[in-house]
Design a protein around this motif. Sequence first.
Motif, PDB file in Angstrom:
ATOM      1  N   ILE A  13       0.528  -1.027  -0.041  1.00  0.00           N
ATOM      2  CA  ILE A  13       0.262  -0.053  -0.443  1.00  0.00           C
ATOM      3  C   ILE A  13       0.976   1.454   0.003  1.00  0.00           C
ATOM      4  N   ASP A  14       0.562   1.952  -1.124  1.00  0.00           N
ATOM      5  CA  ASP A  14       1.784   3.413  -1.041  1.00  0.00           C
ATOM      6  C   ASP A  14       2.794   2.539  -1.108  1.00  0.00           C
ATOM      7  N   GLY A  15       3.757   2.078  -1.411  1.00  0.00           N
ATOM      8  CA  GLY A  15       4.744   1.748  -1.219  1.00  0.00           C
ATOM      9  C   GLY A  15       5.341   0.718  -0.685  1.00  0.00           C
ATOM     10  N   ARG A  16       4.779   1.026   0.578  1.00  0.00           N
ATOM     11  CA  ARG A  16       4.707   0.330   1.652  1.00  0.00           C
ATOM     12  C   ARG A  16       4.848  -1.244   1.925  1.00  0.00           C
ATOM     13  N   THR A  17       5.270  -2.720   2.322  1.00  0.00           N
ATOM     14  CA  THR A  17       4.642  -3.423   2.416  1.00  0.00           C
ATOM     15  C   THR A  17       4.276  -4.267   3.640  1.00  0.00           C
ATOM     16  N   VAL A  27     -17.348 -17.802  17.017  1.00  0.00           N
ATOM     17  CA  VAL A  27     -18.156 -17.554  18.564  1.00  0.00           C
ATOM     18  C   VAL A  27     -19.389 -17.413  18.381  1.00  0.00           C
ATOM     19  N   GLN A  28     -19.762 -17.510  19.769  1.00  0.00           N
ATOM     20  CA  GLN A  28     -21.095 -18.102  20.393  1.00  0.00           C
ATOM     21  C   GLN A  28     -22.250 -16.673  20.217  1.00  0.00           C
ATOM     22  N   GLY A  29     -23.649 -17.075  19.538  1.00  0.00           N
ATOM     23  CA  GLY A  29     -24.022 -15.445  20.066  1.00  0.00           C
ATOM     24  C   GLY A  29     -25.259 -15.999  20.214  1.00  0.00           C
ATOM     25  N   SER A  30     -26.282 -15.169  20.487  1.00  0.00           N
ATOM     26  CA  SER A  30     -27.658 -16.030  21.224  1.00  0.00           C
ATOM     27  C   SER A  30     -28.643 -17.474  20.331  1.00  0.00           C
ATOM     28  N   ALA A  31     -28.313 -17.244  18.955  1.00  0.00           N
ATOM     29  CA  ALA A  31     -28.868 -18.482  18.361  1.00  0.00           C
ATOM     30  C   ALA A  31     -27.914 -18.994  17.144  1.00  0.00           C
ATOM     31  N   ASP A  32     -27.171 -18.777  17.592  1.00  0.00           N
ATOM     32  CA  ASP A  32     -25.690 -19.281  16.381  1.00  0.00           C
ATOM     33  C   ASP A  32     -24.778 -19.874  16.241  1.00  0.00           C
ATOM     34  N   CYS A  33     -23.770 -19.872  16.166  1.00  0.00           N
ATOM     35  CA  CYS A  33     -22.449 -20.286  16.252  1.00  0.00           C
ATOM     36  C   CYS A  33     -21.910 -20.082  14.828  1.00  0.00           C
ATOM     37  N   HIS A  34     -21.142 -18.041  14.792  1.00  0.00           N
ATOM     38  CA  HIS A  34     -20.577 -17.117  14.012  1.00  0.00           C
ATOM     39  C   HIS A  34     -19.116 -18.191  13.867  1.00  0.00           C
ATOM     40  N   ARG A  35     -18.507 -17.282  11.964  1.00  0.00           N
ATOM     41  CA  ARG A  35     -17.584 -17.823  12.273  1.00  0.00           C
ATOM     42  C   ARG A  35     -16.709 -15.952  11.691  1.00  0.00           C
ATOM     43  N   CYS A  36     -15.234 -15.872  13.303  1.00  0.00           N
ATOM     44  CA  CYS A  36     -14.849 -15.353  13.095  1.00  0.00           C
ATOM     45  C   CYS A  36     -13.456 -15.346  12.799  1.00  0.00           C
ATOM     46  N   VAL A  37     -12.300 -14.176  12.110  1.00  0.00           N
ATOM     47  CA  VAL A  37     -11.417 -14.438  10.961  1.00  0.00           C
ATOM     48  C   VAL A  37     -10.761 -13.076  12.295  1.00  0.00           C
ATOM     49  N   ARG A  38      -9.393 -14.286  12.920  1.00  0.00           N
ATOM     50  CA  ARG A  38      -8.717 -12.631  13.418  1.00  0.00           C
ATOM     51  C   ARG A  38      -7.691 -12.653  12.675  1.00  0.00           C
ATOM     52  N   LEU A  39      -7.845 -10.649  11.883  1.00  0.00           N
ATOM     53  CA  LEU A  39      -6.475 -10.376  11.201  1.00  0.00           C
ATOM     54  C   LEU A  39      -5.325 -10.221  12.250  1.00  0.00           C
ATOM     55  N   ARG A  40      -4.213 -10.587  11.594  1.00  0.00           N
ATOM     56  CA  ARG A  40      -3.332  -9.357  12.149  1.00  0.00           C
ATOM     57  C   ARG A  40      -2.197  -9.095  11.319  1.00  0.00           C
ATOM     58  N   VAL A  41      -1.924  -8.074  11.521  1.00  0.00           N
ATOM     59  CA  VAL A  41      -1.185  -6.817  10.087  1.00  0.00           C
ATOM     60  C   VAL A  41      -0.077  -6.187  10.786  1.00  0.00           C
ATOM     61  N   TRP A  42       1.274  -6.690  10.234  1.00  0.00           N
ATOM     62  CA  TRP A  42       2.617  -6.003  10.457  1.00  0.00           C
ATOM     63  C   TRP A  42       2.390  -5.821   9.737  1.00  0.00           C
ATOM     64  N   GLY A  43       3.141  -4.099   9.902  1.00  0.00           N
ATOM     65  CA  GLY A  43       3.820  -3.191   9.268  1.00  0.00           C
ATOM     66  C   GLY A  43       5.391  -2.732   9.044  1.00  0.00           C
ATOM     67  N   ALA A  44       6.074  -3.256   9.993  1.00  0.00           N
ATOM     68  CA  ALA A  44       7.579  -2.961  10.182  1.00  0.00           C
ATOM     69  C   ALA A  44       8.570  -4.468  10.226  1.00  0.00           C
ATOM     70  N   GLY A  45       7.943  -5.333  10.466  1.00  0.00           N
ATOM     71  CA  GLY A  45       8.131  -6.059  11.068  1.00  0.00           C
ATOM     72  C   GLY A  45       7.675  -7.357  12.353  1.00  0.00           C
ATOM     73  N   LYS A  46       8.463  -8.423  12.617  1.00  0.00           N
ATOM     74  CA  LYS A  46       7.302  -8.374  13.774  1.00  0.00           C
ATOM     75  C   LYS A  46       7.559  -8.469  14.915  1.00  0.00           C
TER      76      LYS A  46
END
Length: 144
Positions: A13-17, A27-46
Amino acid sequence: MTHVRTRLRQLRIDGRTFVWRAEIHHVQGSADCHRCVRLRVWGAGKTSQALQADLLSVAWPAPWGACATDGAYPASADVRAVISYALKHEWQPERQGGTFVLSEYEHAAGFSLPAFLLTDRLRTPESADPTLRVIQVYERRHRG
């Protein structure tokens, strides 16, 4: 918790990796189970400040056994939107250590993706009911 698809991916993005990964959870809701995706991003190394966003799938009506069959997964455009929003809201990827969390409580009102909502339910089980939130999105989208 199920951990699937944890390979690191890159996005420029804009020349940056940025390096990111997405882990599938449920995750559980009151009436259903829902897919949840945990997104993790690094912009300058771990060792740099990570960006974290828990993305709740808005697939509805959820098929029986939705936890196993909902295939929602963030595309590059979704990750780009998360990164752009976080950079405008004080994420500092060059800072060393820590995690900048895009929380439902602080950011949900100003942030949206077509297939996902921000959720705090993965980190805080007593946060807002994901089933009610997904139904609200479905009803808004399908009003005549």
